[in-house]
Design a protein around this motif. Structure first.
Motif, short mmCIF file in Angstrom:
data_model
loop_
_atom_site.label_atom_id
_atom_site.label_comp_id
_atom_site.label_asym_id
_atom_site.label_seq_id
_atom_site.Cartn_x
_atom_site.Cartn_y
_atom_site.Cartn_z
N LEU A 102 0.82 -1.21 0.00
CA LEU A 102 0.00 0.00 0.00
C LEU A 102 0.86 1.26 0.00
CD1 LEU A 102 -2.83 -1.07 2.46
CD2 LEU A 102 -2.97 -0.83 -0.03
N VAL A 103 1.92 1.26 0.78
CA VAL A 103 2.81 2.42 0.85
C VAL A 103 3.57 2.60 -0.47
CG1 VAL A 103 4.84 3.38 2.01
CG2 VAL A 103 3.00 2.33 3.36
N ILE A 104 4.13 1.51 -0.98
CA ILE A 104 4.90 1.58 -2.23
C ILE A 104 4.03 2.08 -3.38
CG2 ILE A 104 6.07 0.17 -3.98
CD1 ILE A 104 7.15 -1.52 -1.55
N LEU A 105 2.84 1.53 -3.50
CA LEU A 105 1.96 1.93 -4.60
C LEU A 105 1.48 3.38 -4.45
CD1 LEU A 105 -0.02 -1.38 -5.23
CD2 LEU A 105 2.00 -0.48 -6.44
N ALA A 106 1.26 3.82 -3.20
CA ALA A 106 0.88 5.22 -2.97
C ALA A 106 2.00 6.15 -3.41
CB ALA A 106 0.53 5.44 -1.50
N LYS A 107 3.23 5.80 -3.07
CA LYS A 107 4.37 6.62 -3.48
C LYS A 107 4.49 6.65 -5.01
CE LYS A 107 7.50 7.83 -1.01
NZ LYS A 107 7.81 9.20 -0.59
N PHE A 108 4.32 5.51 -5.65
CA PHE A 108 4.42 5.45 -7.11
C PHE A 108 3.30 6.24 -7.78
CE2 PHE A 108 6.93 1.20 -7.56
CZ PHE A 108 8.04 1.80 -7.00
N ARG A 109 2.10 6.23 -7.22
CA ARG A 109 1.00 7.02 -7.79
C ARG A 109 1.36 8.51 -7.79
NH1 ARG A 109 -2.24 3.36 -5.15
NH2 ARG A 109 -2.48 4.69 -3.33
N GLY A 113 20.06 -5.33 2.70
CA GLY A 113 19.92 -4.95 1.31
C GLY A 113 19.20 -3.63 1.19
N THR A 114 19.50 -2.89 0.15
CA THR A 114 18.82 -1.63 -0.16
C THR A 114 18.65 -1.54 -1.66
OG1 THR A 114 19.79 -0.47 1.74
CG2 THR A 114 18.92 0.90 -0.02
N VAL A 115 17.49 -1.06 -2.09
CA VAL A 115 17.23 -0.82 -3.50
C VAL A 115 16.51 0.52 -3.62
CG1 VAL A 115 15.01 -2.05 -3.58
CG2 VAL A 115 16.40 -1.89 -5.63
N TRP A 116 16.78 1.24 -4.70
CA TRP A 116 16.09 2.50 -4.97
C TRP A 116 14.84 2.16 -5.78
CZ3 TRP A 116 16.25 7.09 -2.93
CH2 TRP A 116 15.68 8.18 -3.59
N LEU A 117 13.66 2.41 -5.20
CA LEU A 117 12.40 2.13 -5.88
C LEU A 117 11.94 3.38 -6.62
CD1 LEU A 117 10.46 0.18 -3.10
CD2 LEU A 117 11.70 -0.76 -5.04
N ALA A 118 11.57 3.21 -7.87
CA ALA A 118 11.14 4.34 -8.69
C ALA A 118 9.93 3.93 -9.53
CB ALA A 118 12.27 4.80 -9.59
N PRO A 119 8.99 4.85 -9.74
CA PRO A 119 7.86 4.56 -10.61
C PRO A 119 8.37 4.21 -12.01
CG PRO A 119 7.57 6.68 -9.51
CD PRO A 119 8.96 6.22 -9.22
N GLY A 120 7.64 3.36 -12.68
CA GLY A 120 8.01 2.99 -14.04
C GLY A 120 8.89 1.77 -14.12
N GLU A 177 -2.60 2.81 11.34
CA GLU A 177 -1.47 3.40 12.06
C GLU A 177 -0.14 2.87 11.53
OE1 GLU A 177 -2.14 2.86 16.24
OE2 GLU A 177 -3.95 4.06 16.18
N TRP A 178 -0.11 1.61 11.16
CA TRP A 178 1.10 1.02 10.59
C TRP A 178 1.40 1.66 9.23
CZ3 TRP A 178 1.74 -4.97 9.70
CH2 TRP A 178 3.10 -5.28 9.64
N ILE A 179 0.35 1.86 8.43
CA ILE A 179 0.52 2.53 7.14
C ILE A 179 1.13 3.91 7.35
CG2 ILE A 179 -0.69 3.52 5.14
CD1 ILE A 179 -0.52 0.47 5.04
N ASP A 180 0.62 4.65 8.33
CA ASP A 180 1.14 5.99 8.62
C ASP A 180 2.62 5.95 8.99
OD1 ASP A 180 -1.37 7.05 8.13
OD2 ASP A 180 -1.88 7.28 10.26
N VAL A 181 3.00 5.00 9.85
CA VAL A 181 4.39 4.88 10.28
C VAL A 181 5.28 4.49 9.10
CG1 VAL A 181 5.98 3.57 11.75
CG2 VAL A 181 3.80 4.36 12.67
N LEU A 182 4.81 3.56 8.28
CA LEU A 182 5.58 3.14 7.11
C LEU A 182 5.73 4.28 6.11
CD1 LEU A 182 4.07 -0.43 6.64
CD2 LEU A 182 6.45 0.08 7.25
N MET A 183 4.68 5.07 5.93
CA MET A 183 4.76 6.20 5.01
C MET A 183 5.75 7.25 5.52
SD MET A 183 3.82 7.31 2.07
CE MET A 183 2.32 6.51 1.56
N LEU A 184 5.75 7.49 6.81
CA LEU A 184 6.74 8.42 7.38
C LEU A 184 8.15 7.91 7.12
CD1 LEU A 184 5.07 9.30 10.80
CD2 LEU A 184 5.53 10.87 8.91
#
Length: 112
Positions: free
Chosen positions: A25-32, A52-59, A77-84
């Motif tokens: 939900l967080v990843i897709l919101a950021k991509f939108r 591990g770390t990866v740079w996530l980008a739309p497209g 509340e978890w969504i809010d914390v993850l979005m922060l």
């Protein structure tokens, strides 16, 4: 255990279904919003351990596969914390679920 696959193969991360549902939900919101960000995870012992770390980008293709057939209930509340976290310099990572009604998202915003 579900799987997040980024760019077809560059990052394959095994994550528990409930956690993955919230991350999705967080990843897709950021991509939108056409926003890019880093995603960090702990590599398990079966894969050599580490981080591990990866740079996530739309497209760039991202695929979420869940082992279970039932959609878990969502903890806002978890969504809010993850979005922060996703909006922070450190980026998004799987973090423990706050207890519903704990106000953790609010305290995280205020405390930093």
């Amino acid at each position: 255990m579900g799987t997040l696959v980024y760019d077809g193969r560059s990052a394959v991360v095994t994550i528990e279904d409930r956690v993955l549902a919230h991350l999705r939900l967080v990843i897709l919101a950021k991509f939108r919003r056409q926003e890019s960000f880093s995603f960090n995870w702990v590599v398990g012992l079966a894969n050599g351990s580490g981080r591990g770390t990866v740079w996530l980008a739309p497209g760039i293709p991202v695929y979420f596969q869940f082992d279970g057939s039932k959609e878990p209930s969502i903890n806002k509340e978890w969504i809010d914390v993850l979005m922060l976290a996703a909006n922070s310099p450190n980026g998004l990572s799987p973090i423990p679920e706050p207890a519903p009604g704990s106000g953790e998202a609010v305290s995280t915003r205020v405390g930093g």
